[in-house]
Design an enzyme around this catalytic site. Structure first.
Site, PDB file in Angstrom:
ATOM      1  CD  GLU A   1      16.151   8.741   5.521  1.00  0.00           C
ATOM      2  OE1 GLU A   1      16.406   7.524   5.493  1.00  0.00           O
ATOM      3  OE2 GLU A   1      16.968   9.591   5.919  1.00  0.00           O
ATOM      4  CB  CYS A  55      12.769   0.909   5.208  1.00  0.00           C
ATOM      5  SG  CYS A  55      13.256   1.625   6.781  1.00  0.00           S
TER       6      CYS A  55
HETATM    7  P1  NAD Z   1       3.296   5.381   0.948  1.00  0.00           P
HETATM    8  O1  NAD Z   1       2.414   4.701  -0.037  1.00  0.00           O
HETATM    9  O2  NAD Z   1       2.780   5.656   2.287  1.00  0.00           O
HETATM   10  O3  NAD Z   1       3.854   6.687   0.263  1.00  0.00           O
HETATM   11  C1  NAD Z   1       4.682   7.591   0.950  1.00  0.00           C
HETATM   12  C2  NAD Z   1       4.161   8.978   0.792  1.00  0.00           C
HETATM   13  O4  NAD Z   1       4.177   9.338  -0.582  1.00  0.00           O
HETATM   14  C3  NAD Z   1       2.723   9.167   1.274  1.00  0.00           C
HETATM   15  O5  NAD Z   1       2.683  10.234   2.186  1.00  0.00           O
HETATM   16  C4  NAD Z   1       1.940   9.457   0.021  1.00  0.00           C
HETATM   17  O6  NAD Z   1       0.927  10.407   0.232  1.00  0.00           O
HETATM   18  C5  NAD Z   1       2.971  10.027  -0.924  1.00  0.00           C
HETATM   19  N1  NAD Z   1       2.668   9.737  -2.323  1.00  0.00           N
HETATM   20  C6  NAD Z   1       2.271   8.551  -2.838  1.00  0.00           C
HETATM   21  N2  NAD Z   1       2.129   8.665  -4.187  1.00  0.00           N
HETATM   22  C7  NAD Z   1       2.436   9.948  -4.511  1.00  0.00           C
HETATM   23  C8  NAD Z   1       2.489  10.683  -5.735  1.00  0.00           C
HETATM   24  N3  NAD Z   1       2.200  10.126  -6.892  1.00  0.00           N
HETATM   25  N4  NAD Z   1       2.865  11.979  -5.687  1.00  0.00           N
HETATM   26  C9  NAD Z   1       3.178  12.561  -4.508  1.00  0.00           C
HETATM   27  N5  NAD Z   1       3.129  11.904  -3.331  1.00  0.00           N
HETATM   28  C10 NAD Z   1       2.769  10.630  -3.321  1.00  0.00           C
HETATM   29  O7  NAD Z   1       4.603   4.525   1.224  1.00  0.00           O
HETATM   30  P2  NAD Z   1       5.351   3.492   0.297  1.00  0.00           P
HETATM   31  O8  NAD Z   1       6.028   4.195  -0.800  1.00  0.00           O
HETATM   32  O9  NAD Z   1       4.507   2.310   0.020  1.00  0.00           O
HETATM   33  O10 NAD Z   1       6.424   3.043   1.403  1.00  0.00           O
HETATM   34  C11 NAD Z   1       7.111   1.867   1.319  1.00  0.00           C
HETATM   35  C12 NAD Z   1       8.536   2.154   0.876  1.00  0.00           C
HETATM   36  O11 NAD Z   1       9.116   3.089   1.759  1.00  0.00           O
HETATM   37  C13 NAD Z   1       9.409   0.929   0.948  1.00  0.00           C
HETATM   38  O12 NAD Z   1      10.235   0.910  -0.167  1.00  0.00           O
HETATM   39  C14 NAD Z   1      10.232   1.150   2.199  1.00  0.00           C
HETATM   40  O13 NAD Z   1      11.475   0.500   2.174  1.00  0.00           O
HETATM   41  C15 NAD Z   1      10.378   2.635   2.192  1.00  0.00           C
HETATM   42  N6  NAD Z   1      10.629   3.146   3.531  1.00  0.00           N
HETATM   43  C16 NAD Z   1      11.830   3.698   3.768  1.00  0.00           C
HETATM   44  C17 NAD Z   1      12.115   4.134   5.041  1.00  0.00           C
HETATM   45  C18 NAD Z   1      13.457   4.747   5.351  1.00  0.00           C
HETATM   46  O14 NAD Z   1      13.599   5.295   6.441  1.00  0.00           O
HETATM   47  N7  NAD Z   1      14.422   4.685   4.471  1.00  0.00           N
HETATM   48  C19 NAD Z   1      11.172   4.033   6.061  1.00  0.00           C
HETATM   49  C20 NAD Z   1       9.947   3.490   5.758  1.00  0.00           C
HETATM   50  C21 NAD Z   1       9.677   3.045   4.481  1.00  0.00           C
END
Ligand code: NAD
Length: 534
Positions: A222, A256
């Site tokens: 997602e 998102c």
């Molecule tokens: P985040 O930084 O919270 O990361 C998400 C998860 O990835 C966390 O649990 C984190 O522990 C893990 N993570 C981070 N780096 C990692 C690595 N190197 N290796 C393994 N795991 C790792 O969230 P984010 O990425 O900043 O979220 C924002 C993005 O998420 C935006 O692009 C947003 O559009 C998208 N998003 C999508 C949805 C959807 O339903 N499609 C919902 C919410 C957010």
């Protein structure tokens, strides 16, 4: 203003290994096959959410500086609705599906069983610590999987609260919360799962998919993307302005499916901007900064990124534009006359900035959307024709005509991305299906009189192979085209249908067999007759 980051609770490597082992063991014990057990867990989850509205809203306010109204509406209420729907429907979703595959297989009772996949991992993102963390778990619990939730370390107050509340409500044999940052997530990803659902950015999404590939583990990603809003000349600009700006204000654009940018014709750009200026005054009579309804950017890293967009943009600021780093405050900022290569058009904005770009017409909007990565959402304001053009000529995770965000709110719609904005989906039955293996089962009669009849009918498949047997098999099972040879090029002529001689023979044979051995099955078969098409 969000509070100082909480000390993140990190589970130890031993705790992670043990949680994984215990959940695999309880899955193997079969405890979650019992739909009653799953429903009990969903009930408990609804109590967890309802008993802790204040604690959850407070934790989210500390993480994101977000007001209680948005947390209750967009997180607790919507997630509780999903839990209750899953509770009320999972028995129906989990029922075996009897398949009618033609008279030839009537005695074999083809059935699709809805098996839980196994022990699964849900990795959440920080922007909606309940909706996009507990939300994806609901389908897994309804499906009868055992689950580990790894909340995002970025929303650390919420992550800590979830870890505290979980054991008070939920059975550790079915689900657990594991907290930590990249090392803990990496350890989790190195383990074997039967499904991984990840919400977050595409860069980490690729890491997740690569790790999962080691075990050929299916994944749901997602992700995000730049979701366009197309506003055509026939739109009601007042309504469009209200809805677009509301969707951008919620969680200060850190959503998102927030509108990322607007495509509007040159003629209509000013009309839309005039309407937006009025709406901003209506929503925030004393400015965004003083409003208790307007949140803050989650952390310094995200703030610097957003401030960088405003520093680098060559577009004109039509609304807002002011920001204050110490508070991570940024005005709701609308940019006009944005050009395709502008800083605001480089990547997903994920904050309170809204670029408006003008296009010559709807086809210009289609061309721009198609020249870029597939968005998670597309929104359209205008005539039915415009919507139809956009639906037909573009692709995106979801689409809303005349409003925004509702593809997420309407619970029974599958929610997910397409291509770069992710793959797979959840919400309602789609969430259940994601964590379910549809096991195709055939129950061939192999004993007693029924076994003898089936044996007789199908023994022509055995060696030594004979042409006569092949002909008989063709007669019994082979399908013949129910259409005439078409013209070389496609035309929308109606296709003819027919009932092949092979099918007729199979039918007569089967009817005789059923009538002879199981008169009760004959009634079932007759009831299915309308389904037998050509
Ligand atoms: P985040 O930084 O919270 O990361 C998400 C998860 O990835 C966390 O649990 C984190 O522990 C893990 N993570 C981070 N780096 C990692 C690595 N190197 N290796 C393994 N795991 C790792 O969230 P984010 O990425 O900043 O979220 C924002 C993005 O998420 C935006 O692009 C947003 O559009 C998208 N998003 C999508 C949805 C959807 O339903 N499609 C919902 C919410 C957010």
């Amino acid at each position: 203003m969000p509070a100082a980051p909480a000390d993140l609770v990190h589970n130890t490597p031993e705790e992670i290994t043990e949680a994984h082992r215990a959940l695999r063991e309880s899955f193997a014990s079969g405890i979650t096959y019992d739909v009653g057990f799953r429903k009990h867990q969903l009930k408990q989850l609804s109590f967890l959410l309802n008993d802790n509205v204040d604690a959850i809203s407070d934790a989210i306010a500390k993480d994101l500086g977000r007001c209680k109204f948005e947390s209750v509406f967009a997180e607790i209420m919507l997630t509780t609705n999903s839990v209750l729907d899953a509770h009320n429907q999972c028995e129906k979703w989990a029922k075996d599906e009897k398949i009618w595959s033609g008279a030839i297989w009537a005695l074999h009772h083809p059935t699709v069983r809805k098996d839980p996949k196994g022990t699964v991992l849900v990795i959440g993102a920080w922007n909606y610590p309940i909706s996009v963390q507990i939300g994806p778990m609901i389908g897994a619990l309804a499906a009868g999987c055992t689950v580990i939730l790894k909340p995002s370390e970025v929303a650390a107050h919420s992550a800590r609260l979830l870890a505290e509340l979980w054991p008070k409500y939920m059975d550790p044999r079915m689900s657990r919360v594991i907290n930590g940052a990249i090392p803990e997530t990496t350890q989790l990803l190195d383990l074997q799962w039967e499904h991984i659902m990840y919400t977050g950015n595409g860069t980490v999404g690729r890491i997740v998919a690569e790790k999962a590939a080691k075990y050929l583990c299916p994944t749901t990603l997602e992700l995000g993307g730049k979701s366009p809003v197309v506003v055509d000349d026939d739109a009601d600009f007042n309504i469009a302005a209200h809805r677009i700006l509301w969707a951008k204000v919620v969680n200060v654009g850190q959503t998102c499916i927030a509108p990322d940018y607007v495509l509007v014709t040159k003629n209509s750009q000013d009309k839309l901007l005039d309407a937006m200026k009025k709406v901003v005054k209506e929503y925030f009579p004393n400015g965004n900064r003083e409003s208790p309804d307007f949140g803050r950017v989650v952390n310094d890293r995200q703030f610097k990124r957003l401030a960088g967009i405003l520093d680098r943009t060559k577009a004109n600021v039509a609304i807002g534009g002011h920001f204050e780093a110490p508070e991570r405050y940024m005005d709701l900022t609308v940019l006009q006359n944005v050009q395709p290569g502008d800083a605001a058009m480089e990547g997903e904005i994920f904050g309170p900035i809204l670029p408006i770009m003008s296009v010559p017409n709807v086809q210009g909007a289609v061309d721009y959307i198609n020249a870029n990565d597939r968005p998670l959402a597309t929104y359209v304001f205008g005539s039915k024709n415009t919507t139809n053009e956009i639906i037909k000529k573009t692709r995106s995770g979801g689409l809303v005509e005349g409003d925004l965000l509702l593809q997420y709110v309407v619970e029974d719609l599958p929610f997910g991305g397409s291509s770069k904005s992710g793959y797979g989906n959840y919400h309602g039955k789609a969430g259940f299906d994601t964590f379910t293996h549809s096991r195709g089962c055939v129950h061939a009669p192999s004993r007693g009189m029924m076994g003898q009849i089936a044996e007789k009918a199908l023994s022509t498949r055995y060696p030594p192979y004979k042409d006569s047997n092949l002909n008989f098999m063709r007669l019994l099972m082979g399908k013949s085209p129910n259409f005439s040879r078409p013209e070389k090029s496609y035309s929308k002529s109606s296709s003819s249908s027919g009932f092949g001689i092979g099918k007729l023979s199979a039918l007569i044979f089967l009817l005789a067999a059923i009538a002879f051995t199981r008169p009760d099955s004959l009634n079932h078969f007759i009831a299915q007759l309308p389904k037998i098409k050509s």
